[in-house]
Design a protein around this motif. Structure first.
Motif, PDB file in Angstrom:
ATOM      1  N   ALA A 703       0.826  -1.209   0.000  1.00  0.00           N
ATOM      2  CA  ALA A 703       0.000   0.000   0.000  1.00  0.00           C
ATOM      3  C   ALA A 703       0.860   1.258   0.000  1.00  0.00           C
ATOM      4  CB  ALA A 703      -0.930  -0.010   1.208  1.00  0.00           C
ATOM      5  N   GLU A 704       1.982   1.234   0.718  1.00  0.00           N
ATOM      6  CA  GLU A 704       2.869   2.400   0.758  1.00  0.00           C
ATOM      7  C   GLU A 704       3.780   2.461  -0.458  1.00  0.00           C
ATOM      8  OE1 GLU A 704       2.855  -0.051   2.991  1.00  0.00           O
ATOM      9  OE2 GLU A 704       2.908   0.675   5.062  1.00  0.00           O
ATOM     10  N   ASN A 705       4.257   1.316  -0.910  1.00  0.00           N
ATOM     11  CA  ASN A 705       5.246   1.265  -1.990  1.00  0.00           C
ATOM     12  C   ASN A 705       4.548   1.258  -3.352  1.00  0.00           C
ATOM     13  OD1 ASN A 705       7.130   1.119   0.024  1.00  0.00           O
ATOM     14  ND2 ASN A 705       7.611  -1.054  -0.276  1.00  0.00           N
ATOM     15  N   ARG A 706       4.141   2.434  -3.773  1.00  0.00           N
ATOM     16  CA  ARG A 706       3.436   2.558  -5.043  1.00  0.00           C
ATOM     17  C   ARG A 706       4.319   3.142  -6.143  1.00  0.00           C
ATOM     18  NH1 ARG A 706      -1.315   6.892  -4.255  1.00  0.00           N
ATOM     19  NH2 ARG A 706      -1.797   5.489  -2.539  1.00  0.00           N
ATOM     20  N   TYR A 707       5.539   3.538  -5.818  1.00  0.00           N
ATOM     21  CA  TYR A 707       6.408   4.207  -6.783  1.00  0.00           C
ATOM     22  C   TYR A 707       7.468   3.250  -7.322  1.00  0.00           C
ATOM     23  CZ  TYR A 707       4.348   8.466  -4.869  1.00  0.00           C
ATOM     24  OH  TYR A 707       3.468   9.442  -4.470  1.00  0.00           O
ATOM     25  N   VAL A 708       7.874   3.499  -8.571  1.00  0.00           N
ATOM     26  CA  VAL A 708       8.832   2.638  -9.250  1.00  0.00           C
ATOM     27  C   VAL A 708      10.233   3.214  -9.128  1.00  0.00           C
ATOM     28  CG1 VAL A 708       9.509   1.678 -11.478  1.00  0.00           C
ATOM     29  CG2 VAL A 708       7.088   1.818 -10.871  1.00  0.00           C
ATOM     30  N   ASP A 709      11.149   2.428  -8.593  1.00  0.00           N
ATOM     31  CA  ASP A 709      12.566   2.793  -8.543  1.00  0.00           C
ATOM     32  C   ASP A 709      13.309   2.317  -9.788  1.00  0.00           C
ATOM     33  OD1 ASP A 709      12.817   4.257  -6.263  1.00  0.00           O
ATOM     34  OD2 ASP A 709      13.791   2.692  -5.078  1.00  0.00           O
ATOM     35  N   ASP A 710      12.855   1.180 -10.319  1.00  0.00           N
ATOM     36  CA  ASP A 710      13.601   0.575 -11.411  1.00  0.00           C
ATOM     37  C   ASP A 710      12.714  -0.469 -12.086  1.00  0.00           C
ATOM     38  OD1 ASP A 710      16.261   0.045 -12.766  1.00  0.00           O
ATOM     39  OD2 ASP A 710      15.832  -1.957 -11.985  1.00  0.00           O
ATOM     40  N   ILE A 711      12.847  -0.598 -13.401  1.00  0.00           N
ATOM     41  CA  ILE A 711      12.191  -1.670 -14.148  1.00  0.00           C
ATOM     42  C   ILE A 711      13.251  -2.390 -14.960  1.00  0.00           C
ATOM     43  CG2 ILE A 711      10.445  -2.299 -15.852  1.00  0.00           C
ATOM     44  CD1 ILE A 711       9.002   0.320 -15.233  1.00  0.00           C
ATOM     45  N   ARG A 717      17.883  -3.095 -17.762  1.00  0.00           N
ATOM     46  CA  ARG A 717      17.181  -1.926 -17.235  1.00  0.00           C
ATOM     47  C   ARG A 717      16.380  -1.239 -18.339  1.00  0.00           C
ATOM     48  NH1 ARG A 717      17.439   3.604 -16.218  1.00  0.00           N
ATOM     49  NH2 ARG A 717      16.739   4.166 -14.116  1.00  0.00           N
ATOM     50  N   LEU A 718      15.140  -0.925 -18.032  1.00  0.00           N
ATOM     51  CA  LEU A 718      14.277  -0.212 -18.966  1.00  0.00           C
ATOM     52  C   LEU A 718      14.505   1.281 -18.790  1.00  0.00           C
ATOM     53  CD1 LEU A 718      11.962  -0.826 -21.078  1.00  0.00           C
ATOM     54  CD2 LEU A 718      10.377  -0.174 -19.247  1.00  0.00           C
ATOM     55  N   ASN A 719      15.074   1.922 -19.789  1.00  0.00           N
ATOM     56  CA  ASN A 719      15.393   3.343 -19.708  1.00  0.00           C
ATOM     57  C   ASN A 719      14.362   4.226 -20.391  1.00  0.00           C
ATOM     58  OD1 ASN A 719      17.925   3.012 -18.321  1.00  0.00           O
ATOM     59  ND2 ASN A 719      18.762   2.208 -20.245  1.00  0.00           N
ATOM     60  N   VAL A 720      13.246   3.629 -20.770  1.00  0.00           N
ATOM     61  CA  VAL A 720      12.160   4.379 -21.404  1.00  0.00           C
ATOM     62  C   VAL A 720      10.868   4.122 -20.634  1.00  0.00           C
ATOM     63  CG1 VAL A 720      13.207   4.400 -23.689  1.00  0.00           C
ATOM     64  CG2 VAL A 720      11.757   2.472 -23.022  1.00  0.00           C
ATOM     65  N   ASN A 721       9.880   4.959 -20.888  1.00  0.00           N
ATOM     66  CA  ASN A 721       8.615   4.869 -20.152  1.00  0.00           C
ATOM     67  C   ASN A 721       7.558   4.099 -20.937  1.00  0.00           C
ATOM     68  OD1 ASN A 721       9.719   6.374 -18.061  1.00  0.00           O
ATOM     69  ND2 ASN A 721       9.068   8.323 -18.969  1.00  0.00           N
ATOM     70  N   TYR A 722       7.976   3.025 -21.578  1.00  0.00           N
ATOM     71  CA  TYR A 722       7.027   2.212 -22.327  1.00  0.00           C
ATOM     72  C   TYR A 722       7.590   0.822 -22.556  1.00  0.00           C
ATOM     73  CZ  TYR A 722      10.077   3.612 -26.195  1.00  0.00           C
ATOM     74  OH  TYR A 722      11.166   3.842 -26.997  1.00  0.00           O
ATOM     75  N   PHE A 723       6.679  -0.116 -22.794  1.00  0.00           N
ATOM     76  CA  PHE A 723       7.021  -1.456 -23.236  1.00  0.00           C
ATOM     77  C   PHE A 723       6.628  -1.591 -24.704  1.00  0.00           C
ATOM     78  CE2 PHE A 723       5.855  -2.480 -18.670  1.00  0.00           C
ATOM     79  CZ  PHE A 723       7.170  -2.639 -18.246  1.00  0.00           C
ATOM     80  N   ASP A 724       7.309  -2.480 -25.396  1.00  0.00           N
ATOM     81  CA  ASP A 724       6.973  -2.769 -26.793  1.00  0.00           C
ATOM     82  C   ASP A 724       6.133  -4.038 -26.874  1.00  0.00           C
ATOM     83  OD1 ASP A 724       7.546  -2.408 -29.829  1.00  0.00           O
ATOM     84  OD2 ASP A 724       8.089  -4.497 -29.414  1.00  0.00           O
ATOM     85  N   HIS A 725       5.099  -3.990 -27.677  1.00  0.00           N
ATOM     86  CA  HIS A 725       4.166  -5.111 -27.821  1.00  0.00           C
ATOM     87  C   HIS A 725       4.894  -6.399 -28.206  1.00  0.00           C
ATOM     88  CE1 HIS A 725       0.477  -7.245 -29.045  1.00  0.00           C
ATOM     89  NE2 HIS A 725       1.144  -7.595 -30.132  1.00  0.00           N
ATOM     90  N   TYR A 726       5.754  -6.324 -29.199  1.00  0.00           N
ATOM     91  CA  TYR A 726       6.400  -7.537 -29.691  1.00  0.00           C
ATOM     92  C   TYR A 726       7.421  -8.074 -28.699  1.00  0.00           C
ATOM     93  CZ  TYR A 726       4.024  -6.838 -34.110  1.00  0.00           C
ATOM     94  OH  TYR A 726       3.058  -6.706 -35.064  1.00  0.00           O
ATOM     95  N   GLY A 732       9.155 -13.829 -20.876  1.00  0.00           N
ATOM     96  CA  GLY A 732      10.290 -13.515 -20.022  1.00  0.00           C
ATOM     97  C   GLY A 732       9.826 -12.931 -18.697  1.00  0.00           C
ATOM     98  N   ARG A 733      10.601 -11.984 -18.171  1.00  0.00           N
ATOM     99  CA  ARG A 733      10.317 -11.464 -16.842  1.00  0.00           C
ATOM    100  C   ARG A 733      10.515  -9.955 -16.802  1.00  0.00           C
ATOM    101  NH1 ARG A 733      13.678 -11.110 -11.858  1.00  0.00           N
ATOM    102  NH2 ARG A 733      12.315 -11.307 -10.032  1.00  0.00           N
ATOM    103  N   ILE A 734       9.529  -9.280 -16.257  1.00  0.00           N
ATOM    104  CA  ILE A 734       9.648  -7.857 -15.946  1.00  0.00           C
ATOM    105  C   ILE A 734       9.721  -7.741 -14.430  1.00  0.00           C
ATOM    106  CG2 ILE A 734       8.580  -5.584 -16.063  1.00  0.00           C
ATOM    107  CD1 ILE A 734       7.137  -6.497 -18.585  1.00  0.00           C
ATOM    108  N   ARG A 735      10.704  -6.994 -13.962  1.00  0.00           N
ATOM    109  CA  ARG A 735      10.886  -6.841 -12.528  1.00  0.00           C
ATOM    110  C   ARG A 735      10.763  -5.364 -12.172  1.00  0.00           C
ATOM    111  NH1 ARG A 735      12.820  -5.209  -7.370  1.00  0.00           N
ATOM    112  NH2 ARG A 735      13.564  -7.020  -6.191  1.00  0.00           N
ATOM    113  N   PHE A 736       9.705  -5.009 -11.441  1.00  0.00           N
ATOM    114  CA  PHE A 736       9.520  -3.660 -10.917  1.00  0.00           C
ATOM    115  C   PHE A 736      10.112  -3.604  -9.506  1.00  0.00           C
ATOM    116  CE2 PHE A 736       6.234  -3.771 -14.121  1.00  0.00           C
ATOM    117  CZ  PHE A 736       6.049  -2.458 -14.527  1.00  0.00           C
ATOM    118  N   LYS A 737      11.002  -2.677  -9.262  1.00  0.00           N
ATOM    119  CA  LYS A 737      11.464  -2.409  -7.905  1.00  0.00           C
ATOM    120  C   LYS A 737      10.658  -1.235  -7.371  1.00  0.00           C
ATOM    121  CE  LYS A 737      15.495  -1.424  -5.036  1.00  0.00           C
ATOM    122  NZ  LYS A 737      16.952  -1.093  -5.014  1.00  0.00           N
TER     123      LYS A 737
END
Length: 761
Positions: A703-711, A717-726, A732-737
């Motif tokens: 509930a408190e940890n709603r912000y993203v430190d890293d994807i 590391r995802l350095n953009v604010n989007y994912f690509d459909h393909y 695979g795996r997406i890891r939100f910190k």
């Protein structure tokens, strides 16, 4: 006792103590079909009904608390049931077509809804997508229903007495009933509809009972008769079974067809056959678990799990299959345009103004096979009716605005759907873009739009700013489709040019979209708070963000990054003012829903603004998307009868929640990007139809940890604010910190921003 003094502590306790990290073995058990049913004309909390059926089935079944023909067939506040109706209704505003009902009664044989209705309690009601059960107190009868795509089995458990009856109501406005006692069978048809059908429209039905009739009467428009066959303005039947034992329920096997009685029999034999009630129920549960189980979540509260799967259930209901399988197994359908029986697939019951935004993007991501079928259905719509539908129920309905079929067609192809006649669909989208058609097809005001670059406010075309904005996005979608299928630039360049027409209704004096007269001057007396007029079910604060394809261009118009952020922020800070709403003549329910939610001008209960929260990702403050997305999920959705904050609308409002809970959203549907947010659950898993699996992990989520430190996606590391459909579909795996404080430096530069047609700066 109400615990309202420490809401933060309570929410935290619920999050940590009411969750599990195990994926559900039976996701359908989390679905509450009653979510959103506590609605009315004045205030929508979903405007849903408990739909008993299979995903994308040809019909659903629902108990009726209101009279036949009332768009609100089932309201949670109701306390009497009048029948169990076969329905095709996409919303109360569109109403129904081809409906009929069954109702068990005891005592004396009666027919009218008032005479046959019975009190019931939600405490004696079980509602699931594949099975419904309720106790009818006045008749001391328990009714159970379990469905297939085009059929269902009813089970009526009567008390042990000599007065067990079932009423079959074929509805008013011309219907037919034939009682065939030697076969324990009733056939009939309903012609009742809400428009957009050919004059020969009928929904044929066949009902086979498990016990012989000891009583039979037909209903002829207000009176009982002894005739076994009735064609009447209002036909029906009452049949009786004599003395029954409660250990021997009466079963009714029901199927329908838009084609013929013979086809209804085929549907009954094909889908029900000799299967028992329990077997049909088990098959239904398994099918729901198969579809819902393609998206698994865990690590949230019980309510969050229920909300997620109740929303996903709504997302796989509409549009409904309107095709059937004939005696040799070929797909055939009734054409509401021509009144003929045609080959191939067809779907009905959706409004693209709502669903192009997130529902179709989700189908293309997770359920592309059904989306491909829907493209085939659109081809048949165009061939048979001359236009792509913008709202179908079951044919063209003259409601809402836009030419958003272009987005639905374009997106499907851009996201990899193939093996259908895309050339015919290309011709269809171009035809729709260049012409005004009947019943809200094509483009109203196209001559002004193509000549001036906008629809003026002084030419007696309502909702002109909204139309201009939506046409501009649809032109972008057409341009992208043309490029993808290899059309020459000289043929498609005009659509690229027109995609920038949104700029023509931007008024820099207000920093908002505003109506403009045909002489080029902005219309006087503009009030950005006013609903209607130049806008559709909203005001300028809602529609000014409808530049799905060029947010960077919109940002430039508004004065750059800081002013754009200030305009986004202002939506939540401004009072929930309606302005001058004389266009509607009353406070429509969408206004009231915005007013009472305590989100300022943010009107999540309606579609035009639902993507706005994700636009912070195009700025130096993407963390605000994470904050507001969680606020909306926490405050505006619950799994209860008042669970939505406005109309659910054929899966669109549900799709916003499901996408957001997974951590991303399709701001530009006709593109291959999904803008990032922050997931609601600690883990999720999507199984794609290509066999690949995508795992989404956010182990620190709370509930408190709603912000993203890293994807990180597959460790990178995802350095953009989007994912690509393909890339997503490769699994695979997406890891939100996750963290309790926002990282205000992460992905804040233009190279991190999602797609904009005019490029990012």
């Amino acid at each position: 006792m109400k615990k309202i003094i420490y809401p933060f502590l309570i929410l935290t306790f619920q999050f940590w103590c009411g969750q599990t990290d195990a994926f559900p073995e039976s996701p359908v058990d989390y679905v509450n079909p009653l979510m959103g049913t506590d609605s009315s004309y004045e205030l929508s909390t979903g405007n849903t009904y408990p739909a008993i059926g299979l995903p994308w089935g040809m019909n659903y079944w629902t108990p009726q608390t209101n009279i036949m023909g009332n768009g609100w067939a089932y309201q949670y506040s109701g306390n009497q049931i009048r029948g169990f109706k076969q329905t095709h209704q996409p919303s109360p505003w569109m109403n129904d077509y081809g409906f009929f009902s069954l109702m068990p009664i005891t005592g004396k044989p009666v027919f009218t809804e008032k005479e046959r209705q019975s009190w019931f309690s939600h405490k004696a009601e079980i509602s699931t997508p594949y099975y419904y059960k309720v106790y009818l107190a006045d008749h001391n009868v328990t009714t159970e229903i379990t469905p297939t795509e085009r059929a269902a089995v009813f089970r009526f458990t009567f008390p042990e007495q000599d007065s067990a009856f079932v009423v079959i109501d074929a509805s008013d406005r011309n219907s037919y009933i034939r009682i065939i006692p030697g076969e324990n069978k009733i056939i009939g048809y309903s012609t009742r509809n809400s428009g957009s059908v050919n004059a020969n429209f009928k929904n044929y039905f066949v009902i086979k009972f498990s016990k012989p009739f000891t009583y039979q009467k037909s209903w002829d428009n207000g009176k009982m008769t002894d005739k076994n066959e009735i064609s009447s303005p209002h036909a029906g039947a009452v049949i009786g079974f004599g003395k029954l034992s409660s250990s021997q329920p009466v079963e009714a096997r029901v199927a329908s067809s838009f084609i013929s009685f013979a086809q209804a029999e085929i549907n009954l034999n094909r889908e029900i056959g000799n299967f028992s009630f329990a077997q049909i129920k088990d098959k239904g549960k398994n099918e729901w678990n198969r579809i819902l189980g393609q998206v698994k979540v865990a690590g949230g509260t019980e309510d969050q799990m229920k909300t997620f799967y109740s929303c996903l259930y709504r997302m796989v209901m509409f549009p409904m299959k309107m095709y059937e399988y004939n005696s040799v197994g070929s797909e055939v359908h009734y054409s509401p345009y021509k009144g003929t029986i045609e080959k191939g697939k067809r779907f009905a019951g959706t409004g693209f103004w709502d669903t192009f935004r997130a529902l179709y993007p989700f189908l293309n991501l997770v359920y592309p096979s059904i989306s491909r079928e829907m493209q085939e259905g659109l081809i048949n719509d165009y061939k048979e009716g001359g236009w792509l539908p913008e709202w179908s129920s079951p044919g063209y309905r003259g409601i809402m605005i836009g030419n958003n079929s272009a987005s639905v067609v374009s997106e499907a192809y851009l996201k990899g759907l193939r093996d259908y006649d895309i050339e015919t669909l290309w011709q269809a989208v171009v035809h729709g873009a260049e012409n005004a058609g009947p019943s809200a097809t094509g483009r109203t005001g196209v001559e002004y739009y193509n000549r001036l670059g906008y629809i003026p406010s002084d030419v007696k075309i309502n909702e002109n700013v909204a139309r201009t904005l939506e046409y501009a996005y649809d032109d972008y979608a057409i341009y992208e489709l043309g490029k993808a299928i290899g059309k020459p630039e000289q043929e498609i360049a005009i659509y690229r040019q027109r995609a920038m027409n949104y700029k023509n209704v931007f008024n820099p004096n207000f920093n908002l979209m505003a109506p403009r007269n045909s002489d080029g001057a902005f219309a006087p007396g503009f009030n950005p708070y006013s609903w209607g007029g130049p806008f559709t079910e909203g005001n300028s604060y809602h529609y000014s963000w409808s530049v799905f394809h060029d947010i960077n261009g919109l940002k430039k118009l508004m004065g750059g990054n800081e002013r754009f952020i200030g305009m986004l922020d202002s939506v939540f800070k401004l009072p929930p003012d309606f302005g001058d709403y004389s266009y509607y003549g009353e406070v429509i329910h969408e206004m009231r829903e915005m007013q009472i939610m305590n989100f300022g001008q943010y009107a999540h209960g309606n579609q035009p603004i639902q993507h706005m929260i994700y636009l912070y990702n195009y700025t130096t403050q993407p963390w605000k998307t994470q904050y507001w997305a969680r606020e909306v999920m926490n405050r505006l959705y619950t799994p209860y009868p008042d669970g939505y904050c406005g109309d659910e609308d054929n899966g669109q409002t549900s799709a916003w929640y499901v996408f957001s809970a997974l951590g991303f959203y399709p701001v530009t549907p006709a593109s291959t990007q999904y803008v990032t947010g922050a997931p609601l659950f600690r883990k999720a898993e999507i199984t794609f139809e290509n066999g690949k699996t995508l795992r989404i992990d956010a182990p620190e989520n709370s509930a408190e940890n709603r912000y993203v430190d890293d994807i990180r996606i597959n460790g990178k590391r995802l350095n953009v604010n989007y994912f690509d459909h393909y890339e997503l579909q490769q699994g695979g795996r997406i890891r939100f910190k996750m963290n309790s404080e926002p990282d205000k430096e992460r992905n804040t530069t233009p190279d991190a921003y999602p797609f904009s047609m005019s490029g990012n700066e």
